[in-house]
Design a protein around this motif. Structure first.
Motif, PDB file in Angstrom:
ATOM      1  N   SER A  15       0.818  -1.216   0.000  1.00 31.35           N
ATOM      2  CA  SER A  15       0.000   0.000   0.000  1.00 31.35           C
ATOM      3  C   SER A  15       0.846   1.257   0.000  1.00 31.35           C
ATOM      4  O   SER A  15       2.030   1.249   0.350  1.00 31.35           O
TER       5      SER A  15
ATOM      6  N   MET B 283      -3.442   2.747   1.226  1.00 28.53           N
ATOM      7  CA  MET B 283      -4.335   2.449   0.118  1.00 28.53           C
ATOM      8  C   MET B 283      -3.685   1.382  -0.761  1.00 28.53           C
ATOM      9  O   MET B 283      -2.623   1.626  -1.345  1.00 28.53           O
TER      10      MET B 283
ATOM     11  N   PHE C  38      -3.852  -0.465  -4.086  1.00 29.76           N
ATOM     12  CA  PHE C  38      -4.485  -0.156  -5.367  1.00 29.76           C
ATOM     13  C   PHE C  38      -5.181  -1.365  -5.968  1.00 29.76           C
ATOM     14  O   PHE C  38      -4.624  -2.470  -6.035  1.00 29.76           O
TER      15      PHE C  38
ATOM     16  N   TYR D  21     -13.048   5.130 -10.517  1.00 32.32           N
ATOM     17  CA  TYR D  21     -11.998   5.505  -9.563  1.00 32.32           C
ATOM     18  C   TYR D  21     -12.487   6.667  -8.712  1.00 32.32           C
ATOM     19  O   TYR D  21     -13.482   7.324  -9.025  1.00 32.32           O
TER      20      TYR D  21
ATOM     21  N   PHE E 271      -7.177  10.162  -3.243  1.00 31.95           N
ATOM     22  CA  PHE E 271      -5.969   9.552  -2.687  1.00 31.95           C
ATOM     23  C   PHE E 271      -5.406  10.509  -1.642  1.00 31.95           C
ATOM     24  O   PHE E 271      -5.216  11.701  -1.908  1.00 31.95           O
TER      25      PHE E 271
ATOM     26  N   THR F 284      -9.397   2.067  -5.449  1.00 28.95           N
ATOM     27  CA  THR F 284      -8.826   2.644  -6.670  1.00 28.95           C
ATOM     28  C   THR F 284      -8.897   4.155  -6.528  1.00 28.95           C
ATOM     29  O   THR F 284      -9.872   4.793  -6.927  1.00 28.95           O
ATOM     30  N   ARG F 285      -7.872   4.717  -5.923  1.00 20.52           N
ATOM     31  CA  ARG F 285      -7.842   6.154  -5.662  1.00 20.52           C
ATOM     32  C   ARG F 285      -6.660   6.790  -6.375  1.00 20.52           C
ATOM     33  O   ARG F 285      -5.566   6.222  -6.416  1.00 20.52           O
ATOM     34  N   VAL F 286      -6.896   7.973  -6.925  1.00 22.43           N
ATOM     35  CA  VAL F 286      -5.861   8.697  -7.669  1.00 22.43           C
ATOM     36  C   VAL F 286      -5.743  10.108  -7.106  1.00 22.43           C
ATOM     37  O   VAL F 286      -6.581  10.566  -6.329  1.00 22.43           O
ATOM     38  N   LYS F 287      -4.684  10.803  -7.514  1.00 25.46           N
ATOM     39  CA  LYS F 287      -4.456  12.192  -7.105  1.00 25.46           C
ATOM     40  C   LYS F 287      -4.522  13.091  -8.333  1.00 25.46           C
ATOM     41  O   LYS F 287      -3.891  12.808  -9.359  1.00 25.46           O
TER      42      LYS F 287
ATOM     43  N   HIS G 213       4.378   3.749  -9.102  1.00 22.95           N
ATOM     44  CA  HIS G 213       4.393   2.426  -8.489  1.00 22.95           C
ATOM     45  C   HIS G 213       5.787   2.062  -8.015  1.00 22.95           C
ATOM     46  O   HIS G 213       6.789   2.648  -8.438  1.00 22.95           O
TER      47      HIS G 213
ATOM     48  N   ASP H 152       0.711   0.988  -5.628  1.00 21.69           N
ATOM     49  CA  ASP H 152       0.558   1.811  -6.819  1.00 21.69           C
ATOM     50  C   ASP H 152      -0.483   2.901  -6.573  1.00 21.69           C
ATOM     51  O   ASP H 152      -1.331   2.794  -5.686  1.00 21.69           O
ATOM     52  N   THR H 153      -0.421   3.908  -7.411  1.00 17.96           N
ATOM     53  CA  THR H 153      -1.504   4.874  -7.556  1.00 17.96           C
ATOM     54  C   THR H 153      -1.296   5.551  -8.910  1.00 17.96           C
ATOM     55  O   THR H 153      -0.457   5.118  -9.700  1.00 17.96           O
TER      56      THR H 153
END
Length: 612
Positions: free
Chosen positions: A433, A437, A439, A458, A462, A488-491, A575, A587-588
């Motif tokens: 993580s 988090m 991924f 998604y 994040f 599944t979180r992104v920035k 990642h 990963d993100t």
């Protein structure tokens, strides 16, 4: 006369994946400067391999050869041969669209370590085919998957810039590591991030835009090894061998006849281009009784480092100058792993052979300078010496002010299993993580979901800081920090915003982590051991000549700080470059929003995208 020599490494347990790629260049120019040693002819080393994830992704890569002829102050000519394993290497120059190229991915049988197995190849060859491209070209690669697994191709690049008197730019591609693909994430390659996989029997066309920019062998089926580990929740088996240019070397059974040899002339200078294509190990590399000079890393010049060994993480590239100045004889070059939680403890070798009349030794000299598996001081001493060239021609543009700050913890926890029935610690399933988090690959790739505004794929939350604060590097940890959240979180980043990320290692599965970001390079401004202190540690940042790289090693129970400017619109994967950690969710992704103009906005998608 200029000779062409090839070299490379490998490391993993049951299948063969290249560990390092070395390219040898015999230099004819007399100057010792790394900026004036580019002329001459040189050959590149090669290897090949593949990587996989929980949804059936595999990667393979061909060879590219590029040549550029330009007017040089001293009418010098340089020719570069690049090889790509799991990936693609390219050299490039003048802007020109070239015809489409077909890559047929199919399984071909090869023998290593006393047994044979089928590996995924490009057009049936190992290494793959050779291509000619020039800087500024648009390269279309039509990939036809005739293998038995889902596949994507990732593009890696190593770039060496030149001085005005050299006027030559050299490229090599490996996983879009340096091929920034301006405004074109559609061909970046990460599975379920920028594309859905190419299924068996299907095809996909990659458009590669060239702007200014050791492996391992497994006896078993790598895909089956990864899938079994993911299903059972434990560690995958370690590799059976490392290789240099696809050959394990003298220290492995049934391998001595195929050991890779590089022939050198006394007094000549060679350029070795090293790429670590190993799946799960960072690698030490050394040459018996020879010092060498590291002059480039991840496609950018650095201040020359005189050394007798290097430590290179998966996905990294290094350019090394070697002078053949020892007594004519045979000398081992060798690579071995820097120990992780699980690692291959074997050593791969190749042989440097001097040309001439002499009595060859029964056994080549072995490099006494090759660090031991657990030598953390060797890792620290080498990485702390890396500095950008920071000259007038190659300036450093590290952001002095920061718009977005992220503090990201790196952990290897577990997910509970029914009746503690899994193979991970305490009967759980291993789950990596970032900021707690882990991924989860989405049903539709992130890029398509973002571009087409598909809901429910998604979330954009994040966390910018850890969800729980505790003594991250303590041996005594609270029970509630071992189980990450699967999500599944992104920035999201504004176009042209300046970003600082501090990666914080933790004692939850303490290990050195090579963190890699697609779509951009970044400046490594600082690192240390223990917990990052946001009041005192930034005072020690190097904002003068930090190296510009795309993969940074986060020390075991330590931290690493990077800065970059988000000026490439699209969706970009971040990642850990240890394959098993990526498969477990370390990963993100960043969504870099469009700028105000068409030329600062993401390009339209290709006409055909693979269905998920």
């Amino acid at each position: 006369m200029v000779s062409e020599n090839l070299i490379g490494f490998i490391s993993s347990s049951q299948a063969l994946c290249p560990c390092a790629l070395i390219e040898a260049l015999e230099m004819r120019h007399p100057s010792p400067s790394p900026l004036t040693l580019l002329p001459g002819k040189f050959g590149l080393l090669s290897w090949s391999g593949g990587s996989y994830n929980q949804k059936g992704r595999s990667s393979t890569a061909p060879i590219f050869r590029c040549e550029k002829k330009m007017e040089l102050k001293k009418s010098l000519k340089l020719e570069l041969l690049g090889f790509l394993l799991l990936n693609v290497f390219v050299l490039s120059m003048a802007r020109k669209t070239i015809p489409s190229i077909d890559f047929v991915l199919k399984e071909t049988e090869y023998m290593r370590l006393c047994s044979s197995k089928k590996i995924l190849t490009v057009n049936g060859s190992f290494p793959g085919p050779t291509l000619h491209v020039r800087r500024g070209d648009r390269l279309i690669v039509n990939v036809h998957n005739q293998g038995k697994y889902n596949v994507t191709i990732h593009w890696y690049l190593s770039l060496s810039l030149s001085e005005k008197s050299i006027d030559h730019v050299r490229f090599r591609i490996l996983d879009l590591h340096g091929v920034r693909q301006p405004r074109n994430p559609w061909s970046d390659g990460p599975n379920y991030v920028t594309q859905c996989p190419i299924k068996p029997g299907a095809s996909f066309s990659y458009e590669i835009i060239f702007s200014t920019e050791e492996a391992s062998w497994f006896k078993g089926d790598v895909m089956e090894i990864i899938q079994t580990a993911l299903a059972n929740g434990g560690e995958p088996n370690a590799s059976d061998a490392f290789t240099i240019n696809g050959q394990p070397g003298d220290l492995y059974n049934c391998s001595k006849p195929g050991t890779f040899n590089i022939l050198v002339n006394y007094g000549k200078r060679y350029l070795l281009r090293v790429i670590n294509s190993v799946m799960n190990e960072e690698m030490f590399f050394a040459i018996a009784q020879h010092n060498f000079t590291v002059v480039g890393m991840d496609g950018a010049y650095i201040k020359p480092i005189e050394t007798d060994y290097i430590m290179i993480t998966p996905g990294q590239t290094m350019d090394i100058l070697l002078t053949a100045n020892q007594s004519p004889s045979h000398y081992y070059m060798a690579g071995r792993a820097y120990a992780g939680a699980v690692y291959d403890n074997t050593t791969t070798t190749a042989i440097v052979k001097y040309i001439g009349n002499y009595t060859a030794p029964s056994t080549p000299s072995f490099p006494s300078s090759l660090p031991n598996f657990t030598d953390i001081n060797a890792v620290t001493n080498f990485t702390n010496r890396i500095r950008a060239l920071a000259s007038k021609d190659y300036p450093v543009e590290v952001p002095q002010k920061v718009d977005t700050r992220l503090y990201i913890t790196i952990s290897l926890g577990t997910i509970p299993c029914v009746n503690n029935s899994c193979d991970g610690p305490n009967g759980g399933k291993l789950a990596a993580s970032l900021n707690n988090m882990s991924f989860v690959e989405p049903a539709v790739d992130l890029l398509q979901a973002y571009y087409r505004k598909i809901r429910g794929i998604y979330q954009t939350n994040f966390p910018s800081v850890p969800t729980d604060f505790f003594n991250f590097t303590s041996d005594n940890l609270p029970d509630n920090v071992f189980t990450p959240l699967k999500a599944t979180r992104v920035k999201v980043l504004k176009f042209n915003s300046s970003v600082e990320i501090v990666f914080q290692g933790t004692s939850i599965g303490a290990e050195n982590h090579p963190m890699h970001l697609h779509g951009t390079s970044f400046y490594h401004v600082g690192s240390g051991f223990g917990n990052f202190d946001n009041k005192t540690d930034p005072k020690g940042y190097n904002l003068v000549d930090p190296p510009e790289i795309n993969t940074v090693g986060v020390p075991t129970n330590g931290w690493a700080a990077i800065r970059f400017r988000a000026k490439n619109p699209g969706v970009w994967f971040m990642h850990c470059h240890l394959e098993r950690h990526t498969s477990w969710g370390m990963d993100t992704a960043f969504i870099v929003k469009n700028g105000a103009t068409r030329l600062t906005s993401i390009r339209r998608p290709p006409r055909y995208l693979n269905p998920c």
